[in-house]
Structure formats: structure tokens, C-alpha cells
Motif scaffolding. Sequence first.
Motif, PDB file in Angstrom:
ATOM      1  N   LYS A 245      -2.365   1.975  11.334  1.00  0.00           N
ATOM      2  CA  LYS A 245      -2.405   1.517  10.146  1.00  0.00           C
ATOM      3  C   LYS A 245      -3.948   1.973   9.732  1.00  0.00           C
ATOM      4  O   LYS A 245      -4.832   1.940  10.327  1.00  0.00           O
ATOM      5  CB  LYS A 245      -2.153   0.188  10.282  1.00  0.00           C
ATOM      6  N   ASN A 246      -3.774   2.093   8.213  1.00  0.00           N
ATOM      7  CA  ASN A 246      -4.940   2.325   7.640  1.00  0.00           C
ATOM      8  C   ASN A 246      -4.792   1.839   6.297  1.00  0.00           C
ATOM      9  O   ASN A 246      -3.910   1.984   5.546  1.00  0.00           O
ATOM     10  CB  ASN A 246      -5.467   3.846   7.415  1.00  0.00           C
ATOM     11  N   GLU A 247      -5.928   1.146   5.832  1.00  0.00           N
ATOM     12  CA  GLU A 247      -5.887   0.197   4.543  1.00  0.00           C
ATOM     13  C   GLU A 247      -7.113   0.757   3.866  1.00  0.00           C
ATOM     14  O   GLU A 247      -8.218   0.899   4.387  1.00  0.00           O
ATOM     15  CB  GLU A 247      -5.885  -1.319   5.038  1.00  0.00           C
ATOM     16  N   ASP A 248      -6.805   0.924   2.614  1.00  0.00           N
ATOM     17  CA  ASP A 248      -7.891   1.114   1.449  1.00  0.00           C
ATOM     18  C   ASP A 248      -7.423   0.307   0.114  1.00  0.00           C
ATOM     19  O   ASP A 248      -6.718   1.079  -0.590  1.00  0.00           O
ATOM     20  CB  ASP A 248      -8.004   2.494   1.214  1.00  0.00           C
ATOM     21  N   GLY A 249      -7.981  -0.719  -0.101  1.00  0.00           N
ATOM     22  CA  GLY A 249      -7.747  -1.460  -1.355  1.00  0.00           C
ATOM     23  C   GLY A 249      -6.351  -2.076  -1.388  1.00  0.00           C
ATOM     24  O   GLY A 249      -5.601  -2.429  -0.490  1.00  0.00           O
ATOM     25  N   ARG A 250      -5.465  -1.412  -2.315  1.00  0.00           N
ATOM     26  CA  ARG A 250      -4.181  -1.837  -2.520  1.00  0.00           C
ATOM     27  C   ARG A 250      -3.367  -0.796  -1.649  1.00  0.00           C
ATOM     28  O   ARG A 250      -2.111  -1.190  -1.808  1.00  0.00           O
ATOM     29  CB  ARG A 250      -3.950  -1.641  -4.167  1.00  0.00           C
ATOM     30  N   PHE A 251      -3.924  -0.003  -1.287  1.00  0.00           N
ATOM     31  CA  PHE A 251      -3.105   1.246  -0.575  1.00  0.00           C
ATOM     32  C   PHE A 251      -3.054   0.936   1.055  1.00  0.00           C
ATOM     33  O   PHE A 251      -4.247   0.889   1.499  1.00  0.00           O
ATOM     34  CB  PHE A 251      -3.376   2.487  -0.942  1.00  0.00           C
ATOM     35  N   THR A 252      -1.959   1.057   1.779  1.00  0.00           N
ATOM     36  CA  THR A 252      -1.786   0.802   3.207  1.00  0.00           C
ATOM     37  C   THR A 252      -0.943   1.764   3.897  1.00  0.00           C
ATOM     38  O   THR A 252       0.222   1.915   3.030  1.00  0.00           O
ATOM     39  CB  THR A 252      -1.494  -0.692   3.461  1.00  0.00           C
ATOM     40  N   VAL A 253      -1.360   2.670   4.706  1.00  0.00           N
ATOM     41  CA  VAL A 253      -0.397   3.631   5.406  1.00  0.00           C
ATOM     42  C   VAL A 253      -0.109   3.144   6.746  1.00  0.00           C
ATOM     43  O   VAL A 253      -1.065   2.757   7.416  1.00  0.00           O
ATOM     44  CB  VAL A 253      -0.875   5.058   5.358  1.00  0.00           C
TER      45      VAL A 253
ATOM     46  N   LEU B  35      -5.215  10.397  -1.622  1.00  0.00           N
ATOM     47  CA  LEU B  35      -5.217   8.940  -1.636  1.00  0.00           C
ATOM     48  C   LEU B  35      -5.688   8.059  -0.424  1.00  0.00           C
ATOM     49  O   LEU B  35      -6.661   7.587  -0.375  1.00  0.00           O
ATOM     50  CB  LEU B  35      -3.719   8.431  -1.851  1.00  0.00           C
ATOM     51  N   ILE B  36      -4.883   8.263   0.566  1.00  0.00           N
ATOM     52  CA  ILE B  36      -5.313   7.795   1.943  1.00  0.00           C
ATOM     53  C   ILE B  36      -4.936   8.814   3.105  1.00  0.00           C
ATOM     54  O   ILE B  36      -3.859   9.465   2.975  1.00  0.00           O
ATOM     55  CB  ILE B  36      -4.886   6.402   1.995  1.00  0.00           C
TER      56      ILE B  36
ATOM     57  N   PRO C 142      -0.814  -5.121  -5.314  1.00  0.00           N
ATOM     58  CA  PRO C 142       0.470  -5.361  -6.046  1.00  0.00           C
ATOM     59  C   PRO C 142       0.495  -3.961  -6.951  1.00  0.00           C
ATOM     60  O   PRO C 142      -0.553  -3.341  -7.148  1.00  0.00           O
ATOM     61  CB  PRO C 142       0.022  -6.286  -7.212  1.00  0.00           C
ATOM     62  N   SER C 143       1.839  -3.532  -7.059  1.00  0.00           N
ATOM     63  CA  SER C 143       2.029  -2.375  -8.004  1.00  0.00           C
ATOM     64  C   SER C 143       1.463  -2.494  -9.306  1.00  0.00           C
ATOM     65  O   SER C 143       1.828  -3.522 -10.029  1.00  0.00           O
ATOM     66  CB  SER C 143       3.432  -1.687  -7.828  1.00  0.00           C
ATOM     67  N   GLN C 144       0.730  -1.397  -9.839  1.00  0.00           N
ATOM     68  CA  GLN C 144       0.455  -1.309 -11.319  1.00  0.00           C
ATOM     69  C   GLN C 144       1.108  -0.324 -12.069  1.00  0.00           C
ATOM     70  O   GLN C 144       1.458   0.835 -11.615  1.00  0.00           O
ATOM     71  CB  GLN C 144      -0.993  -1.397 -11.247  1.00  0.00           C
ATOM     72  N   PRO C 145       1.165  -0.484 -13.595  1.00  0.00           N
ATOM     73  CA  PRO C 145       1.695   0.706 -14.269  1.00  0.00           C
ATOM     74  C   PRO C 145       1.080   1.890 -14.066  1.00  0.00           C
ATOM     75  O   PRO C 145       1.603   3.052 -13.978  1.00  0.00           O
ATOM     76  CB  PRO C 145       1.785   0.325 -15.558  1.00  0.00           C
ATOM     77  N   GLY C 146      -0.221   1.966 -13.848  1.00  0.00           N
ATOM     78  CA  GLY C 146      -1.144   3.198 -13.519  1.00  0.00           C
ATOM     79  C   GLY C 146      -0.785   3.793 -12.314  1.00  0.00           C
ATOM     80  O   GLY C 146      -1.085   4.866 -12.190  1.00  0.00           O
ATOM     81  N   ASP C 147       0.000   3.394 -11.419  1.00  0.00           N
ATOM     82  CA  ASP C 147       0.392   3.913 -10.297  1.00  0.00           C
ATOM     83  C   ASP C 147       1.624   4.802 -10.419  1.00  0.00           C
ATOM     84  O   ASP C 147       1.887   5.539  -9.650  1.00  0.00           O
ATOM     85  CB  ASP C 147       0.830   2.688  -9.080  1.00  0.00           C
TER      86      ASP C 147
END
Lengths: 111, 114
Positions: free
Chosen positions: B56-64, B47-48, B79-84
Motif C-alpha cells: 500500500k502507498n498513500e498520497d493524499g486522496r490517492f492510495t495504491v 500520480l503515484i 473523495p472523488s472530485q470532478p477534476g479527477d
Amino acid sequence: SQTIHQWPATLVQPVGSPLSLECTVEGTSNPNLYWYRQAAGRGLQLLFYSVGIGQISSEVPQNLSASRPQDRQFILSSKKLLLSDSGFYLCAWSVRGDTQYFGPGTRLTVL
Amino acid sequence: DQQVKQNSPSLSVQEGRISILNCDYTNSMFDYFLWYKKYPAEGPTFLISISSIKDKNEDGRFTVFLNKSAKHLSLHIVPSQPGDSAVYFCATTLRSGGYNKLIFGAGTRLAVHP
């Protein structure tokens, strides 16, 4: 682009039978290759890794062995399966970097 | 002795809200961290990642986020999605014998519901 294949996808074997799982990688040369196992409800445990043809290192003592007869082929074997060998087996590859990329896995059930 | 710990085995989040998955590690020498996502009967998908030189590192909806002093990292999905909905594994690398060994946490199962 790189792809990694594993087969079979699922396998049901009796206790005491032999095992051979195969992993092949396409689209890269001289990858590091890894075998992991995920037991039910647990994380990923590294079993073997290989940095080149014929070079195999084992992480944990066990009933399994690994071989790398070709640059992009990694094989996981056992002469006699135990019940405790059941699990989800994953092959992974990496090249120089820290990120490893996983194959689709093989579900092994030993009865 | 677990070197990478994911103390929450499961997390349930409503669709559209933020999902926060946490991970703790024990060795301050770890310097590279990864998150993988895994669906049932499939291999983990990268994922990331984040290096210890960043926080911090960000990629679209994902941030670590990485907090080195606390030896803690977290993955935010917004935002969280059901596919997550999947199991998320935190991992770090340990250089050993000329290769990079991945050490995984036990995983956190995320369920995103409508």
C-alpha cells in the motif's frame, strides 16, 4: 525544477511529407529520453529510447527514426509520412529512477 | 500479448464517492508500478507509484494497493472530485538494456459527475 517541452503542439501533414518533432528537457543532465505514440483509443506505445547523445534504440520497426544530437534534445523524424503515423506523440524523460515524466505531446494528423 | 491489463475502459462515479481503478499484470518479475493521469491533448502526469516490497502507498486522496499473489493493483481515489475526470494509465517497469522500460495498460476513462 525540470521541465520538458515539445513542439509543435499540433501538426497536419500530407501523406509522403517529411516529419520532424522536437523535444527538449531543462533542469537535468544526462536524462534517459523516450518517444511514445498514443493511437486513437489505445494505450501508450514506446517507439524509441535514448540513454545518451547519439545512442538510440528502437522498440518497434516502423516508418520513423529518432536522433539525439544534444544531451537534452530528442528528435523524432520521418522521411515520408504514412496515414498510419497519425497519433499523439509524447516525449518523456527519466533520471536513474523508474518514474518517467512526460511532455505535453504533439497531435499529428496525416491526411 | 498484453502484459498490463486494464479491463475496464471506463468508470463513472458520483462526486464525493470512492473511485476504484483496477489493473492486472502477467509477469511476477515486475517490481515497480505507477499510475498516470491524462487529460485530453496533454501528456500523462505521474500520480503515484508502489514498489513490490509494499502492499500500500498513500498520497493524499490517492492510495495504491498491490496484491502480488493475485498480480493485481488498484488505485483508490477518495473523495472523488470532478477534476479527477481523466484517463488513468497503470504502468510497470521492465529493466531492459540498462534502462527502465515502462509498459502501459490501455487506460481507464474516469468520469466524476456531480
